[in-house]
Design an enzyme around this catalytic site. Structure first.
Site, short mmCIF file in Angstrom:
data_model
loop_
_atom_site.label_atom_id
_atom_site.label_comp_id
_atom_site.label_asym_id
_atom_site.label_seq_id
_atom_site.Cartn_x
_atom_site.Cartn_y
_atom_site.Cartn_z
CB CYS A 2 -8.37 3.21 7.14
SG CYS A 2 -8.38 1.57 6.39
NE ARG A 49 -10.24 -3.50 7.58
CZ ARG A 49 -10.20 -4.81 7.44
NH1 ARG A 49 -11.23 -5.53 7.82
NH2 ARG A 49 -9.12 -5.41 6.98
CG LEU A 50 -10.67 1.11 1.43
CD1 LEU A 50 -12.05 0.99 0.81
CD2 LEU A 50 -9.82 2.12 0.66
CB ALA A 51 -11.82 -4.31 4.04
CG ASN A 75 -4.81 5.56 6.55
OD1 ASN A 75 -4.73 6.70 6.13
ND2 ASN A 75 -5.08 4.54 5.76
N GLY A 76 -2.80 2.66 6.58
CA GLY A 76 -1.67 2.44 5.70
C GLY A 76 -1.45 0.99 5.37
CG ASP A 97 -0.96 -4.37 6.26
OD1 ASP A 97 -2.10 -4.71 5.91
OD2 ASP A 97 -0.62 -3.18 6.39
CB THR A 334 0.22 24.03 -7.86
OG1 THR A 334 0.92 25.15 -8.38
CG2 THR A 334 0.60 22.81 -8.67
NE ARG A 337 -3.89 27.33 -11.61
CZ ARG A 337 -2.88 28.06 -12.08
NH1 ARG A 337 -1.81 27.45 -12.58
NH2 ARG A 337 -2.93 29.36 -12.07
CB SER A 360 -0.82 7.66 -8.44
OG SER A 360 -0.84 8.88 -9.16
#
Length: 554
Positions: A2, A49-51, A75-76, A97, A334, A337, A360
């Site tokens: 977010c 917001r990214l829900a 955000n998190g 959360d 770095t 790239r 990831s």
């Protein structure tokens, strides 16, 4: 992923200041809210917001009926919020959360709150009853945060620096706003007092958690026994499991290297155990003949994932450079790239799939001494010191890349190798045990999973390759393609004169100068946010590519 943004004590038209918030719209494409606060002139909080959790009630700025004087933007993800709810008998108003931050602060103050959070986060908490503002950021800085704080009482915070560059400081003696932009330091909380005019005065900065330090919070418990390798496996497995907390589809970036392959294998394992009703999607990118693509394909077939391959051309990669640097807010060689491939892969994921939460393998090379130059460490103690230094600076390099390349396309990246429980255990093992063994980097991590059958042995013991090397063919590396292109864009004499124009981190190659020129065009005055170029240690080389190093294995 977010985007948070706030200003306090603005003497300019607040509606003008608020225009800047739309520079981070990409971080939260699902919803937007901006809110002023009564009796706090020049104060405004905003949220893109990214829900991911609690789509109905998780909007911000967040307030709950038990503590109406508290406003929260963050955000998190807080992975132990349910454990904390049970531990302290909190009465939640939402299923989100982040609400636990409000309750923890109300119970024991801001340092107590931050110390109890298991997750990746950055937050801004406004306490209107006590006229206080608090800023905080997770231990490794996985979630980004920047601020402006002036002696004249202006305070601003934003997930990315670009959301602060156009703010007006007309009441300040120095008009260039970029002179005031700086990161909120990872593992710290800051406090400010607000006067009756909404002006902010800095109080203190406290470090609530150090890298390698055992956290105090309760979370998904892992029994630590006498078998070190078994402990490593169990802790990493638990780190992945807690990061499956989401109401959106989960996928994995998969390069076919050790780190991303282990994460993907553990995601598949836990998804099956928890009855996830969709196949796990894995995503790989590379140019024609890429070693990463071939290795990732083997892992996908072994794990039976729904695999997606993206093949990009040199022209597509070069065309993306300026946009990538815009999102990165970095000119580090770095970082740029490696970000191109990750940026293009994130674009594909956003446009062609419904995976939104992406796991990831970032952080493993720093924690487990995975870079090839660790072979040249004079002593295990020197290697340990370098590992910890890298961890301290991750938020400016690999973690920055992972966040910005995915957030550019409205995705949320999660990095289990930077789990506090896992890293505190691993970093406190004997230094000699964590050093490269028998000419193999990350030997301890590899051997911990040997015989487990999670991934093919040829992948478990696959030599380290930098992301920017693995995406290209063995014959011609991505960095060589970039340098061939840039050689035609930059004259030799410009490099010689670059130190005069760029005294901080003067570019020493055409490639470095090219990235710096793009960066300066977009972010003049912000070069100091990158303190140095990331380069291998203990080896003589003028280029950060792994393929230039003596220990590189074809």
């Amino acid at each position: 992923m977010c985007g948070i943004w706030a200003v306090f004590g603005s003497e300019d038209d607040i509606s003008f200041q608020c225009n800047a918030v739309h520079k981070i719209t990409h971080r939260g494409p699902d919803a937007f809210r901006i809110e002023s606060v009564n009796h706090f002139p020049g104060c405004c909080l905003a949220f893109h917001r990214l829900a991911i959790v609690d789509d109905l009630q998780g909007m911000q700025p967040m307030r709950v009926f038990q503590h109406p004087h508290l406003y929260l933007i963050y955000n998190g993800e807080i992975y132990n919020h349910k454990v904390l709810q049970k531990q302290y008998d909190f009465d939640y108003a939402t299923a989100c959360d982040g609400e636990v931050i409000i309750h923890l602060y109300a119970m024991g103050g801001i340092e107590f709150a931050a110390k109890n959070l298991d997750g990746e986060f950055t937050f801004c908490l406004l306490d209107t009853a006590n006229r206080k503002v608090f800023l905080g950021r997770d231990t490794y800085g996985v979630r980004p945060s920047f601020k402006i704080s002036t002696e004249t009482g202006f305070l601003a915070v934003c997930s990315e620096a670009k959301g602060l560059t156009d703010l007006s400081l007309k009441f300040d003696s120095v008009s260039d706003v970029t002179k005031f932009i700086e990161p909120v330091l990872p593992g710290h909380v800051e406090s400010y007092s607000l006067d009756m005019n909404g002006k902010a005065t800095f109080n203190e900065r406290v470090r609530f958690h150090k890298i390698g330090e055992e956290p105090i919070y309760k979370t998904l418990e892992v029994e630590i026994g006498s078998d070190i390798k078994e402990n490593i496996c169990n802790l990493l497995s638990a780190a992945v499991k807690k990061r499956l907390m989401a109401d959106r589809r989960i996928g994995c970036l998969l390069s076919g290297g050790l780190d991303s392959s282990l994460v993907a294998a553990l995601v598949v394992k836990h998804a099956k155990e928890e009855g996830v009703d969709y196949p796990i999607q894995t995503f790989a990118i590379g140019m024609e003949g890429s070693t990463d693509l071939m290795a990732a394909r083997k892992v996908s077939q072994y794990l039976h994932t729904e695999h997606h391959e993206v093949v990009f051309t040199a022209e597509e990669g070069i065309a993306a450079l300026e946009t990538v640097i815009h999102h990165l807010e970095s000119y580090d060689i770095t970082t740029v790239r490696a970000s191109v491939g990750m940026f293009l892969l994130s674009k594909y994921i956003k446009e062609n799939t419904d995976s939104t939460v992406i796991l990831s393998g970032e952080g493993s090379d720093e924690i487990a001494q995975g870079y090839i130059y660790f072979h040249k460490a004079p002593t295990p103690e020197d290697a340990d010191a370098e590992s910890r230094r890298l961890c301290d600076d991750l938020y400016m390099y690999d973690v920055l890349r992972a966040d910005r390349a995915t957030a550019a396309w409205g995705l949320e990246v999660r990095v289990p190798f930077l789990d506090h429980k896992f890293t505190s255990y691993y970093l406190n093992l004997p230094a000699k045990m964590r050093s490269p063994q028998s000419g193999i980097e990350k030997h301890l991590l590899r051997s911990a999973f040997d015989g487990k059958g999670l991934i093919p042995d040829e992948i478990l013991w696959r030599p380290k390759e930098a992301f920017s090397d693995g995406v290209s063919s063995v014959k011609k590396s991505w960095y060589e393609i970039l340098q061939s292109y840039i050689d035609e864009q930059i004259n030799d004499d410009k490099v010689e004169k670059s130190a005069k124009f760029y005294p901080h981190n003067p570019p020493k190659t055409k490639e470095a100068l090219y990235y710096r020129q793009v960066f300066e065009k977009k972010y003049p005055g912000l070069a100091r946010l990158i303190p140095y170029y990331w380069m291998p240690k203990w080896m003589e080389t003028s280029d950060p590519s792994a393929r230039t190093l003596k220990h590189y294995k074809q």
